[in-house]
Write a protein that holds these residues in place. Structure first.
Motif, PDB file in Angstrom:
ATOM      1  N   UNK A 199      -0.578  69.211  23.705  1.00  0.00           N
ATOM      2  CA  UNK A 199      -0.482  68.659  24.716  1.00  0.00           C
ATOM      3  C   UNK A 199      -1.879  68.523  25.414  1.00  0.00           C
ATOM      4  N   UNK A 200      -1.825  67.543  26.312  1.00  0.00           N
ATOM      5  CA  UNK A 200      -3.051  67.556  27.113  1.00  0.00           C
ATOM      6  C   UNK A 200      -3.210  68.835  28.381  1.00  0.00           C
ATOM      7  N   UNK A 201      -4.239  69.538  28.310  1.00  0.00           N
ATOM      8  CA  UNK A 201      -4.568  70.574  29.422  1.00  0.00           C
ATOM      9  C   UNK A 201      -5.932  70.172  29.782  1.00  0.00           C
ATOM     10  N   UNK A 202      -5.978  71.353  31.135  1.00  0.00           N
ATOM     11  CA  UNK A 202      -7.245  71.072  31.784  1.00  0.00           C
ATOM     12  C   UNK A 202      -8.416  71.809  30.726  1.00  0.00           C
ATOM     13  N   UNK A 203      -9.547  71.213  30.813  1.00  0.00           N
ATOM     14  CA  UNK A 203     -10.573  71.868  29.963  1.00  0.00           C
ATOM     15  C   UNK A 203     -11.595  72.426  31.207  1.00  0.00           C
ATOM     16  N   UNK A 204     -11.397  73.724  31.686  1.00  0.00           N
ATOM     17  CA  UNK A 204     -12.448  73.902  32.453  1.00  0.00           C
ATOM     18  C   UNK A 204     -13.606  74.751  31.921  1.00  0.00           C
ATOM     19  N   UNK A 205     -14.422  75.388  32.574  1.00  0.00           N
ATOM     20  CA  UNK A 205     -15.569  75.746  31.970  1.00  0.00           C
ATOM     21  C   UNK A 205     -16.140  77.208  32.332  1.00  0.00           C
ATOM     22  N   UNK A 206     -16.647  77.970  31.582  1.00  0.00           N
ATOM     23  CA  UNK A 206     -17.347  79.182  31.899  1.00  0.00           C
ATOM     24  C   UNK A 206     -18.855  79.071  32.254  1.00  0.00           C
ATOM     25  N   UNK A 227     -11.231  69.999  41.121  1.00  0.00           N
ATOM     26  CA  UNK A 227     -11.735  71.154  41.903  1.00  0.00           C
ATOM     27  C   UNK A 227     -13.150  71.546  41.705  1.00  0.00           C
ATOM     28  N   UNK A 228     -13.536  71.400  40.372  1.00  0.00           N
ATOM     29  CA  UNK A 228     -14.875  71.606  39.767  1.00  0.00           C
ATOM     30  C   UNK A 228     -15.871  70.797  39.942  1.00  0.00           C
ATOM     31  N   UNK A 229     -15.475  69.545  40.380  1.00  0.00           N
ATOM     32  CA  UNK A 229     -16.535  68.414  40.672  1.00  0.00           C
ATOM     33  C   UNK A 229     -16.312  67.907  42.110  1.00  0.00           C
ATOM     34  N   UNK A 230     -15.748  68.697  42.909  1.00  0.00           N
ATOM     35  CA  UNK A 230     -15.220  67.997  44.120  1.00  0.00           C
ATOM     36  C   UNK A 230     -16.374  67.471  44.849  1.00  0.00           C
TER      37      UNK A 230
END
Length: 239
Positions: A61-68, A31-34
Motif C-alpha cells: 500500500x502507499x505510505x509516506x516516505x520520510x527521511x533521516x 510538513x517536511x517541505x512546507x
C-alpha cells in the motif's frame, strides 16, 4: 531507463514529469517541505510519486516516505530503496531486504560537469583514465558526468548500511563501455552508450564489499547509474 540497469527482483518507477497533482503527498511529507522553494517541492513530490508506484509493484500500500540523516529515505519494514531526481528525470527503486542488502540509483543531465567540479570529485588516476572533458554539443560522451553519477549511486548504496560519510575521493572508479558505438563516426544516437563500472572503496567497512559494481546508461540526454549489493555478497565472493 532505470529499470534496464536493475535485476528483475527490484521494483522501479520513473517519470520525466516535473510536477505532480496537488494532494499527491501525505501530510507528514508536506510538513517536511512546507518552507521549501518550488523546485525542491517538485523534486520531492515527483520522486515520492515514483516510490509509491514502485511499492505497488510489490503489492504494497502507499505510505509516506520520510527521511533521516542527510535526507536518506526511510522505507517500510523489510524494504530497501533509493530515489533520484534531476531536471528531466525522476526515479525510485525498491527491493525486499531478503533479496537486496542495499542499492543506489542516480540520474544526471548528460553534459560536462561545471567548471571546477571535476577536480573536486575525481582522483588523478580517474581523470587519467577518462581523459580530458568532452566539449558540450559535440555528441561525445561526458565521462566525467558518468563518473559523478556513479559515485552518487555508490554513496547511496554505502551510507544506509554503514552510517558513515563517503567522500567522492574515497572511491576509485573504473568505467567500461559494453555497447557498440552507433554510426561510422562513433556519434551517439537516442541511446548513446551503456556499460558497467567498478568502484574500489578507499574507505572500507566489513558490512560491504571493498569493490562495488554497477551499471550505467545514457538515453535521451540523461545519464543513469545503479549499484546493488546482495545480502550473500560474501558467499558470492568466496569469503
Amino acid at each position: 531507463m532505470i529499470e534496464l540497469l536493475l535485476p528483475a527482483d527490484v521494483s522501479s518507477a520513473a517519470t520525466r514529469a516535473e510536477t505532480v497533482p496537488d494532494g499527491t503527498l501525505f501530510p507528514e511529507e508536506e510538513a517536511l517541505i512546507a518552507r521549501s522553494v518550488p523546485k525542491r517541492r517538485n523534486d520531492f513530490a515527483t520522486a515520492r510519486a515514483c516510490a509509491r508506484r514502485a511499492m505497488a509493484g510489490f503489492g504494497l500500500p502507499p505510505v509516506p516516505v520520510l527521511h533521516g540523516h542527510r535526507g536518506r529515505p526511510l522505507w517500510p519494514e523489510g524494504i530497501v530503496g533509493t530515489l533520484t531526481h534531476c531536471t528531466g528525470y525522476r526515479a525510485a527503486a525498491l527491493a525486499r531486504a531478503t533479496d537486496v542488502l542495499s542499492l543506489g540509483i542516480d540520474a544526471e543531465p548528460h553534459g560536462p560537469l561545471p567548471s571546477g567540479v571535476r577536480e573536486l570529485v575525481t582522483l588523478p588516476a580517474e581523470r587519467e583514465r577518462i581523459g580530458p572533458p568532452a566539449p558540450e554539443g559535440t555528441g561525445e560522451i561526458h565521462w566525467d558526468r558518468i563518473l559523478f553519477s556513479a559515485k552518487e549511486s555508490v554513496f547511496k548504496t554505502w551510507y544506509p548500511v554503514t552510517g558513515v560519510e563517503l567522500d567522492f575521493v574515497e572511491a576509485d572508479l573504473t568505467i567500461h563501455r559494453t555497447d557498440t558505438p552507433q554510426g561510422g563516426d562513433g556519434s551517439p544516437g537516442p541511446v548513446a552508450a551503456e556499460g558497467t563500472f567498478a568502484a574500489r572503496l578507499l574507505l572500507t567497512d566489513p558490512a560491504l564489499p571493498t569493490t562495488l559494481h554497477g551499471r550505467w546508461r545514457i538515453e535521451d540526454d540523461i545519464v543513469a547509474t545503479a549499484v546493488l549489493v546482495r545480502p550473500d555478497w560474501r558467499e558470492r565472493e568466496g569469503m
